[in-house]
Design an enzyme around this catalytic site. Structure first.
Site, PDB file in Angstrom:
ATOM      1  N   ASN A 166       6.311 -76.699 -19.254  1.00  0.00           N
ATOM      2  CA  ASN A 166       4.911 -77.001 -18.945  1.00  0.00           C
ATOM      3  C   ASN A 166       4.149 -76.941 -20.268  1.00  0.00           C
ATOM      4  O   ASN A 166       3.877 -75.862 -20.779  1.00  0.00           O
ATOM      5  CB  ASN A 166       4.366 -75.964 -17.951  1.00  0.00           C
ATOM      6  CG  ASN A 166       2.884 -76.137 -17.684  1.00  0.00           C
ATOM      7  OD1 ASN A 166       2.275 -77.125 -18.125  1.00  0.00           O
ATOM      8  ND2 ASN A 166       2.287 -75.193 -16.978  1.00  0.00           N
ATOM      9  N   LYS A 172       1.196 -77.712 -20.899  1.00  0.00           N
ATOM     10  CA  LYS A 172      -0.230 -77.391 -20.743  1.00  0.00           C
ATOM     11  C   LYS A 172      -1.079 -78.350 -21.601  1.00  0.00           C
ATOM     12  O   LYS A 172      -0.705 -79.516 -21.762  1.00  0.00           O
ATOM     13  CB  LYS A 172      -0.469 -75.908 -21.052  1.00  0.00           C
ATOM     14  CG  LYS A 172       0.457 -75.003 -20.217  1.00  0.00           C
ATOM     15  CD  LYS A 172       0.123 -73.544 -20.269  1.00  0.00           C
ATOM     16  CE  LYS A 172       1.127 -72.770 -19.406  1.00  0.00           C
ATOM     17  NZ  LYS A 172       0.868 -71.344 -19.359  1.00  0.00           N
ATOM     18  N   HIS A 184      -0.679 -74.055 -10.222  1.00  0.00           N
ATOM     19  CA  HIS A 184      -0.483 -73.168 -11.366  1.00  0.00           C
ATOM     20  C   HIS A 184      -1.615 -72.133 -11.385  1.00  0.00           C
ATOM     21  O   HIS A 184      -2.757 -72.455 -11.056  1.00  0.00           O
ATOM     22  CB  HIS A 184      -0.469 -73.973 -12.667  1.00  0.00           C
ATOM     23  CG  HIS A 184       0.014 -73.152 -13.822  1.00  0.00           C
ATOM     24  ND1 HIS A 184      -0.800 -72.269 -14.471  1.00  0.00           N
ATOM     25  CD2 HIS A 184       1.237 -73.036 -14.396  1.00  0.00           C
ATOM     26  CE1 HIS A 184      -0.099 -71.651 -15.418  1.00  0.00           C
ATOM     27  NE2 HIS A 184       1.144 -72.101 -15.392  1.00  0.00           N
ATOM     28  N   GLU A 212      -3.334 -71.021 -13.676  1.00  0.00           N
ATOM     29  CA  GLU A 212      -4.505 -71.422 -14.486  1.00  0.00           C
ATOM     30  C   GLU A 212      -5.431 -72.331 -13.673  1.00  0.00           C
ATOM     31  O   GLU A 212      -6.653 -72.282 -13.830  1.00  0.00           O
ATOM     32  CB  GLU A 212      -4.022 -72.093 -15.785  1.00  0.00           C
ATOM     33  CG  GLU A 212      -3.445 -71.050 -16.742  1.00  0.00           C
ATOM     34  CD  GLU A 212      -2.353 -71.540 -17.670  1.00  0.00           C
ATOM     35  OE1 GLU A 212      -2.210 -72.759 -17.854  1.00  0.00           O
ATOM     36  OE2 GLU A 212      -1.634 -70.682 -18.205  1.00  0.00           O
ATOM     37  N   GLU A 268       5.560 -67.258 -10.758  1.00  0.00           N
ATOM     38  CA  GLU A 268       4.985 -66.949 -12.063  1.00  0.00           C
ATOM     39  C   GLU A 268       4.008 -65.781 -11.921  1.00  0.00           C
ATOM     40  O   GLU A 268       2.836 -65.999 -11.569  1.00  0.00           O
ATOM     41  CB  GLU A 268       4.236 -68.165 -12.612  1.00  0.00           C
ATOM     42  CG  GLU A 268       5.114 -69.392 -12.775  1.00  0.00           C
ATOM     43  CD  GLU A 268       4.575 -70.349 -13.839  1.00  0.00           C
ATOM     44  OE1 GLU A 268       5.294 -70.610 -14.792  1.00  0.00           O
ATOM     45  OE2 GLU A 268       3.418 -70.806 -13.723  1.00  0.00           O
ATOM     46  N   GLY A 303       1.962 -66.209 -20.728  1.00  0.00           N
ATOM     47  CA  GLY A 303       1.353 -66.288 -22.051  1.00  0.00           C
ATOM     48  C   GLY A 303       1.052 -64.940 -22.676  1.00  0.00           C
ATOM     49  O   GLY A 303       0.326 -64.848 -23.660  1.00  0.00           O
ATOM     50  N   SER A 316       6.492 -66.037 -19.870  1.00  0.00           N
ATOM     51  CA  SER A 316       7.074 -65.556 -21.126  1.00  0.00           C
ATOM     52  C   SER A 316       8.601 -65.625 -21.139  1.00  0.00           C
ATOM     53  O   SER A 316       9.263 -64.771 -21.729  1.00  0.00           O
ATOM     54  CB  SER A 316       6.598 -64.135 -21.439  1.00  0.00           C
ATOM     55  OG  SER A 316       5.181 -64.117 -21.568  1.00  0.00           O
TER      56      SER A 316
HETATM   57  P1  13P Z   1       4.448 -68.929 -20.848  1.00  0.00           P
HETATM   58  O1  13P Z   1       5.915 -69.269 -20.887  1.00  0.00           O
HETATM   59  O2  13P Z   1       3.710 -69.347 -22.070  1.00  0.00           O
HETATM   60  O3  13P Z   1       4.238 -67.498 -20.481  1.00  0.00           O
HETATM   61  O4  13P Z   1       3.795 -69.786 -19.668  1.00  0.00           O
HETATM   62  C1  13P Z   1       4.417 -69.819 -18.446  1.00  0.00           C
HETATM   63  C2  13P Z   1       3.760 -70.827 -17.598  1.00  0.00           C
HETATM   64  O5  13P Z   1       2.584 -70.694 -17.263  1.00  0.00           O
HETATM   65  C3  13P Z   1       4.536 -71.997 -17.196  1.00  0.00           C
HETATM   66  O6  13P Z   1       3.880 -72.728 -16.217  1.00  0.00           O
END
Ligand code: 13P
Length: 250
Positions: free
Chosen positions: A9, A11, A95, A97, A167, A173, A212
């Site tokens: 992803n 982003k 997601h 976010e 997740e 992140g 992560s």
């Molecule tokens: P990270 O791997 O940067 O923690 O992000 C995970 C994520 O949100 C994948 O959709």
């Protein structure tokens, strides 16, 4: 036996130039993979470039979100029919976010789920608890609630040809990964919860871990019985790291 899926992803990262380099690296690295499925989810505006670069490769492409409407006066939105038109296979929905920054409720995400299914694409349905919810001991309750919203709109067979991504919000992140035991325990719960409606779909659905995941922890995480791959953020932005995670999934 479920084939693992490793999905990147990306982003809101990259430029036309950097994405070209990244996808070329992924396509090249994917040539030597077997026994693992690979996908990348670029920013919408670069999907067409990435689709062109993956032609003839095992690397599949997905969107990071979709609009619930399929066309019309929705300024700034992208419909699933447009994503399909570009030959994407997957669409991430729900997601954290999107849920936290854009106020997407369980009901909105469930509506997006059925929109993706109706278009014939595979939803990568993201769920997971916040740190507060984990500390309050309601992780399973939160995941069940997020899943049940989808059963309400899409029925008991909802998770045929679907992907779930667990997740934990506190692991995204942050560099804080769920331990393999913590993640496995929630993944097993998710599968059992899905099985209450349809055991066959629950057995087949790929449940990815996200938060992560990186080359150092991927093998142990994906070695757990109910962890069928990963949804990778930061580590998917470097082709070498992403390929190392893909290799760990083989
Ligand atoms: P990270 O791997 O940067 O923690 O992000 C995970 C994520 O949100 C994948 O959709």
């Amino acid at each position: 036996m479920r084939t693992p899926l490793v999905a990147g992803n990306w982003k809101m990262n990259g430029s036309r130039e950097s994405i070209k380099e990244l996808i070329n690296g992924v396509v090249e690295g994917a040539k030597s993979l077997s026994g693992v499925e690979v996908a990348v989810c670029p920013p919408t505006i670069y999907i067409a470039d990435v689709i062109a670069a993956t032609d003839g490769s095992i690397v599949e492409v997905g969107s990071q979100d979709t609009c619930t409407a399929t066309k019309g006066a929705f300024t700034g939105e992208t419909s699933i029919d447009m994503v399909k038109d570009l030959s994407c296979k997957y669409a991430i929905i729900g997601h954290s976010e999107r849920r936290t920054m854009y106020g997407e409720t369980d009901e909105v995400v469930a509506e997006k789920f059925i929109t993706v299914k109706n278009a014939g694409l595979i939803p990568v349905f993201c769920i997971g608890e916040t740190l507060e919810e984990r500390e309050a001991g309601i992780t399973e309750e939160v995941c069940a609630r997020q899943i049940d919203a989808v059963f309400t709109t899409s029925g008991d067979n909802a998770f045929a040809d679907s992907v779930v991504a667990y997740e934990p919000v506190w692991a995204i992140g942050t560099g804080k990964t769920a331990s393999p035991e913590q993640a496995q325990s929630v993944h097993a719960f998710i599968r059992q919860h899905l099985a209450k409606r349809n055991a066959d779909n629950a057995e087949k659905v790929q449940i990815l871990y996200g938060g992560s995941m990186n080359p150092a922890n991927a093998k142990e995480l994906m070695g757990q019985a109910d962890i069928d791959g990963g949804l990778i953020g930061g580590a998917s932005l470097k082709a070498d790291d992403f390929m190392a995670v893909c290799q760990a999934g083989q």
